[in-house]
Design an enzyme around this catalytic site. Structure first.
Site, PDB file in Angstrom:
ATOM      1  N   LYS A   1       6.985  -2.866  -7.135  1.00  0.00           N
ATOM      2  CA  LYS A   1       7.418  -2.869  -7.746  1.00  0.00           C
ATOM      3  C   LYS A   1       8.713  -2.963  -8.125  1.00  0.00           C
ATOM      4  CE  LYS A   1       6.676   1.357 -10.400  1.00  0.00           C
ATOM      5  NZ  LYS A   1       5.875   1.648 -11.368  1.00  0.00           N
TER       6      LYS A   1
ATOM      7  N   ASP B   1       1.504   0.220  -9.568  1.00  0.00           N
ATOM      8  CA  ASP B   1       0.986   1.415 -10.391  1.00  0.00           C
ATOM      9  C   ASP B   1      -0.165   0.437 -11.023  1.00  0.00           C
ATOM     10  OD1 ASP B   1       3.057  -0.033 -11.488  1.00  0.00           O
ATOM     11  OD2 ASP B   1       3.666   1.042 -12.981  1.00  0.00           O
TER      12      ASP B   1
ATOM     13  N   ASP C   1      -0.547   1.231   2.382  1.00  0.00           N
ATOM     14  CA  ASP C   1      -1.053   2.882   3.472  1.00  0.00           C
ATOM     15  C   ASP C   1      -1.625   3.055   2.324  1.00  0.00           C
ATOM     16  OD1 ASP C   1      -1.303   5.372   4.554  1.00  0.00           O
ATOM     17  OD2 ASP C   1       0.459   6.272   4.680  1.00  0.00           O
TER      18      ASP C   1
ATOM     19  N   ASP D   1      -6.649   2.451   1.634  1.00  0.00           N
ATOM     20  CA  ASP D   1      -7.734   3.571   2.023  1.00  0.00           C
ATOM     21  C   ASP D   1      -7.994   3.730   0.173  1.00  0.00           C
ATOM     22  OD1 ASP D   1      -7.131   4.644   3.925  1.00  0.00           O
ATOM     23  OD2 ASP D   1      -5.809   6.275   3.012  1.00  0.00           O
TER      24      ASP D   1
ATOM     25  N   TYR E   1       9.270   3.848   5.661  1.00  0.00           N
ATOM     26  CA  TYR E   1       8.807   4.717   6.264  1.00  0.00           C
ATOM     27  C   TYR E   1      10.070   4.689   7.705  1.00  0.00           C
ATOM     28  CZ  TYR E   1       4.390   4.743   4.415  1.00  0.00           C
ATOM     29  OH  TYR E   1       3.692   5.715   3.352  1.00  0.00           O
TER      30      TYR E   1
END
Ligand code: NAD
Length: 363
Positions: A190, A222, A246, A250, A135
């Site tokens: 990851k 994942d 992020d 959620d 980001y």
């Protein structure tokens, strides 16, 4: 202890008002000062984060924030949009650790889209690194590709990067938070594909050596996304980078089914923090007196626990929220057959009554 109160826009003013009433009812030695932020600050001062608001936030011991934003500001240039106030506060205050509990109250299990037995009693804490990763990594931009699958074609690119100190400090936040809970940390990465996250995994493992009393497991993102819906109660503290956090925070929030119930904290290296509900300014219901103030009230409890070192007062608020839910009081977003529908102010009244030990009746 000085608290900067930044209600913001939309339902922000309505819900923060209730949280402040609850704080006052606790009768602690708290000083509060309120300032404009977001669209409200843009209207009054021409900027979503005026110097005076930033100064107040810098001087305070903690910040209680409502929400910012309204669709009417969507056409403003990016730097003047209300949401820039949050990014500015994070940057100027060095708020690098985002803590988002996902707690499913027994009384609200029906609100989840998962089976009640999977979520009843769910209590996990997602810790997201907030100032690094893809980001913010440079370089980024658009250019004409010189290699890759389509040399000469227009392309866009971002840079994923993490430095050792950035990973170390968020790992410490996670291990220390786990010590106050069930002493189990899941670090999500990851590492099988990304160099950045192999490094993340290595550094988290090194920091873990200082916390032998805390269990550490590593999980690919994942798989973590799958496990969160398959067996969410297997998690305690989850720590991860900015982008994975992020998305996963959620996902975890939705396990509880009610965004109006979820608090959050963003902390700096001294545990000074900005506390806000996980939802936005909800312009669709602003001014109607129906917004759920509990996420903001629970954010105030987190503020007492993490920044103001008042765990007993935090417990009082959290137990008051349980009391009002047990008494059957519900704002429309969490209402179901057989419960008592109340508005924002009535819900605030009920929590104030519960923290002060008064009886709650469904009048
Ligand atoms: P939102 O979270 O404001 O609303 C999503 C839905 O949830 C709406 O239907 C809303 O009515 C409902 N909702 C949210 N909070 C609620 C509460 N406390 N009680 C009852 N219902 C509630 O998200 P959105 O509609 O995508 O965004 C609205 C504005 O908020 C936008 O301008 C956006 O940029 C901004 N926003 C701000 C923040 C923040 O201040 N941290 C975060 C997200 C979005």
């Amino acid at each position: 202890m000085k608290i900067a109160i930044l209600p913001g826009d939309g339902i922000g003013t309505e819900i923060v008002e209730q949280a402040v009433r609850v704080l006052i009812a606790l009768d602690l030695k708290l000083e509060t000062e309120t300032a404009l932020v977001g669209g409200a600050a843009f209207e009054a001062h021409g900027h979503p984060l005026p110097e005076s608001t930033l100064k107040l936030a810098q001087e305070a011991d903690a910040i209680l924030f409502g929400a910012v934003g309204d669709w009417k500001y969507d056409k403003l240039e990016r730097a003047l949009r209300p949401e820039q106030a949050i990014l500015g506060l994070r940057k100027h205050l060095g708020l690098f650790a985002n803590l988002r509990p996902a707690l499913c109250y027994e009384q609200l299990t029906h609100a989840s889209s998962l089976k009640p037995e999977l979520v009843a009693g769910l209590d996990i804490l997602i810790i997201r690194e907030l100032t690094g990763d893809i980001y913010f990594g440079q370089p980024r931009g658009r250019r004409i590709a010189s290699d890759g699958h389509f040399p000469g074609a227009e392309e866009a690119f971002d840079t994923m990067r993490y430095s050792r100190p950035e990973i170390e400090r968020i790992a410490h936040v996670a291990f220390q938070a786990a010590r106050k809970r069930s002493r189990k940390v899941t670090s999500v990465d990851k590492a099988n594909v990304l160099e950045t996250f192999q490094f993340w995994k290595d550094v988290v493992t090194e920091v873990h050596a200082q916390y032998p009393d805390v269990e550490l497991q590593h999980m690919y993102v994942d798989n973590a996304a799958m496990q969160l819906v398959k067996a969410p109660k297997a998690f305690d503290v989850v720590v991860t980078g900015n982008m994975f956090g992020d998305i996963l925070s959620d996902e975890a929030a939705m396990l509880t089914g009610s965004i109006g119930m979820l608090p959050s904290a963003s902390l700096d290296k001294h545990n000074k923090g900005l506390y806000e509900p996980s939802h936005g300014s909800a312009p669709d219901i602003a001014g109607k007196g129906v917004a759920n103030p509990l996420a903001t009230i629970l954010s105030a409890a987190m503020m007492l626990r993490y920044s103001l070192h008042q765990p007993a007062a935090a417990d009082r608020i959290e137990s008051a929220v349980r009391t009002v839910l047990t008494a059957g009081l519900r704002t429309p977003d969490i209402w179901s057959e057989g419960t008592h529908r109340v508005g924002t102010r009535e819900m605030g009244d009920a929590v104030v009554a519960a923290v002060t030990g008064k009886t709650i009746t469904k009048s």
